[in-house]
Design a protein around this motif. Sequence first.
Motif, short mmCIF file in Angstrom:
data_model
loop_
_atom_site.label_atom_id
_atom_site.label_comp_id
_atom_site.label_asym_id
_atom_site.label_seq_id
_atom_site.Cartn_x
_atom_site.Cartn_y
_atom_site.Cartn_z
N CYS A 183 0.93 -1.31 0.05
CA CYS A 183 -0.07 -0.05 0.06
C CYS A 183 0.90 1.41 0.10
O CYS A 183 1.72 1.25 0.78
CB CYS A 183 -0.91 0.02 1.34
SG CYS A 183 -1.68 1.64 1.57
N CYS B 84 -2.44 5.92 -1.13
CA CYS B 84 -3.20 6.96 -1.76
C CYS B 84 -4.59 7.21 -1.58
O CYS B 84 -5.11 8.51 -2.00
CB CYS B 84 -3.09 6.47 -3.48
SG CYS B 84 -4.20 5.11 -3.69
N CYS C 61 -8.89 3.38 -2.47
CA CYS C 61 -10.02 2.47 -2.28
C CYS C 61 -10.91 2.72 -1.34
O CYS C 61 -12.20 2.59 -1.40
CB CYS C 61 -9.15 1.45 -1.72
SG CYS C 61 -8.12 1.58 -0.17
N CYS D 207 -7.08 -0.16 -6.76
CA CYS D 207 -5.58 -0.07 -6.16
C CYS D 207 -4.65 0.35 -7.11
O CYS D 207 -4.45 -0.82 -7.80
CB CYS D 207 -5.44 -0.90 -5.32
SG CYS D 207 -3.93 -1.19 -4.30
S1 SF4 Z 1 -6.03 2.03 -3.11
FE1 SF4 Z 1 -5.91 1.82 -0.99
S2 SF4 Z 1 -4.92 -0.28 -0.64
FE2 SF4 Z 1 -4.33 0.77 -2.55
S3 SF4 Z 1 -2.49 1.77 -2.36
FE3 SF4 Z 1 -4.22 3.19 -2.23
S4 SF4 Z 1 -4.73 3.27 -0.26
FE4 SF4 Z 1 -3.37 1.43 -0.40
#
Ligand code: SF4
Lengths: 285, 383
Positions: free
Chosen positions: B301, B304, B307, B358
């Motif tokens: 992770c 970002c 999700c 993701c």
């Molecule tokens: S989408 Fe969610 S799990 Fe994937 S990198 Fe971003 S914060 Fe992390």
Amino acid sequence: MLGKLIFQNLQKFGFPYPIDKSVCTSWAKDIPRGGETIIYTSCMYQTASLSDVFSKFIPYAEKLSSLSALAKLIKPSKEEIERAYRILQNISLMLKRRGVQFGYLYEDEPYSGAILLELGYLDEFGEYAKIVTDFFKQKGIKRIITVDPHTHNALLRYKEFTNFDIEVVSYFELLGNVKARIQGEIVVHDSCLYSRFLGKREVYRSLLNSSGVKLVEDELVTGKDTSYCCGGPIKPVNRELSEKIARLRVEQLKRLSENIVVVCPMCYANLSKYHKILDFAEVVE
Amino acid sequence: MSEWDIAVERTINNNVPRVYKTLSQYPYIQDLAKELRKAKLEVLNNLQKYVEQTMESVKRIGGNAYYATNVYEAREIIAKIVGKNKIVVLGKSMVAYEMGLREYLKELGNEVWETDLGEFLIQLANEPPSHIIAPAIHMTRERVVKLLREKLGVEVSENATHEELVAIVRKFLREKFVRADVGITGANAIAADTGSIILVENEGNIRMSTVLPPVHIAVAGVEKIVPTFYHALLEATVQAAYAGLYPPTYINLTSGPSSTGDIEMKRVRPAHGPKEFHLVLLDNGRVKISQDEVLKEALLCIRCGRCHLHCPVYRVLGVNWGVPPFTGPMGAMWSYIVYGDTKPATLCTHSGNCKEVCPMGINIPRVLEKIKWIANDKERNKT
Ligand code: SF4
């Protein structure tokens, strides 16, 4: 422990909770028994409306020593069961019209084990998968036609636990093309499993698109990775959360069209509390 | 509609289409994300080697590197560097939150300020953050007016604009930056080969926290290590894009204490910026998780926060899903990794949107399924 209880019920009733098995089978009249290709309901449509009732029992379930008595008492309403039967009969009719030959296991039809998988009872699911696989093999089954995404997904996961090499196909993959029974605009509420785990989103969309209805889409509501869950899978764990998700989902969909079409009995049951919901097999023939 | 419903709907409508747009406008980003995933997996498969390499690299460039197995050790290390009666400015860091650093340093007699606007509001309100990159998304503008009035004791008009609110905080924090003795930040990525850390930001608070005070301490989980300087730059790019803030206003790179090569091209430290640089690497459950084939994915992770905004459970439960700062789908994984809490995972409805969006391709539903299994297994062994 919930997993243990479900597993015990599976052994006793052939279902995750106590149920009179005739509820599952009475929709089928003229389908041959058994055969190499079967239609497999896993009693999902027939009992979808009961998931609500049983989620209310879950907090107390472990305290009840025997649930057998409930089996006779708890049934879907006449209206609900008739509707579920009509959906299954229409699926069966659509397949027959296209020359698909299949049998049905009637009261021998086992449950898929989907709920164990979805609640993370992987050991119990694996054990159960072996039992069901052996049973299918014993019956000489080579091909299974599923009618709902939860069953389809569970069967595909069997191979992680046992030697499962039976072909699994969704009924709508065998339809070729269909004609709409309703007119105008509709919005599809995707099944999370079909759409994002099983890669079937475009199959039922293209059937609907060419059937004569008009699909309304919105990037933030019906997109592949934006369309929300109906909340159904979380119901046994947290009813309130499940209901809030369902309400929110219906609000989003209603903004696009009053005609909400689903492809899963769990979505149907969970969203129906807040709006009239149509099943795919009710809007096409 | 509740305040949360309003705030999260506005956020989704602002952010989700913007990320789609970024990805189609700058198509190279998706390739970079794939490359980054590979590089991060390489580190996770050889974690010990990369930790050692990183620590050596930091020392080579004049910094100090530490390894902490748990939050208590990490806090002690930092407390020793900071001392007492100091002014400390913090750049938003989930790891600092994980170790309760702000409160701990305050207890030791320091004046400690969050400098990220959202985190500053969270500090004033004394609430947990609701989202990993926008910690105060649950607060409406109206709420912020009230908060600044009450907590800073300044005049704020009922109809103050977003711009006016930002200006009030800017004025307040400016004085803290200038007087600060220590700046503490997280790290978006750490380059094992050079010992550099990368921080992505928009506000400018990280720049100031890392440059104005004489001491800079960076804290990060070991999973933030990437093989090379090049990969650290990739992580900054990918993180910003998938967070919906591309291009980021600033990418901040720090390689040891400040330096100059201006006299006869000899590199001398310090120069105008910090004279000390410290990197604290934290395990706190991560190393064990890196050894599990399914769970290890969670360590990819890059925070970002994408999700979150695609998840029906987060949409409904917000900050109440997960153990802060670990909320949302990533938080349901991370609540288990660092706090051993399996409950958030059990609330996943496996809608699967998270795995679709993701950037690291983490199969989040599969990770959560395994955590559910761990919870059930524990229960089974009890009965
Ligand atoms: S989408 Fe969610 S799990 Fe994937 S990198 Fe971003 S914060 Fe992390």
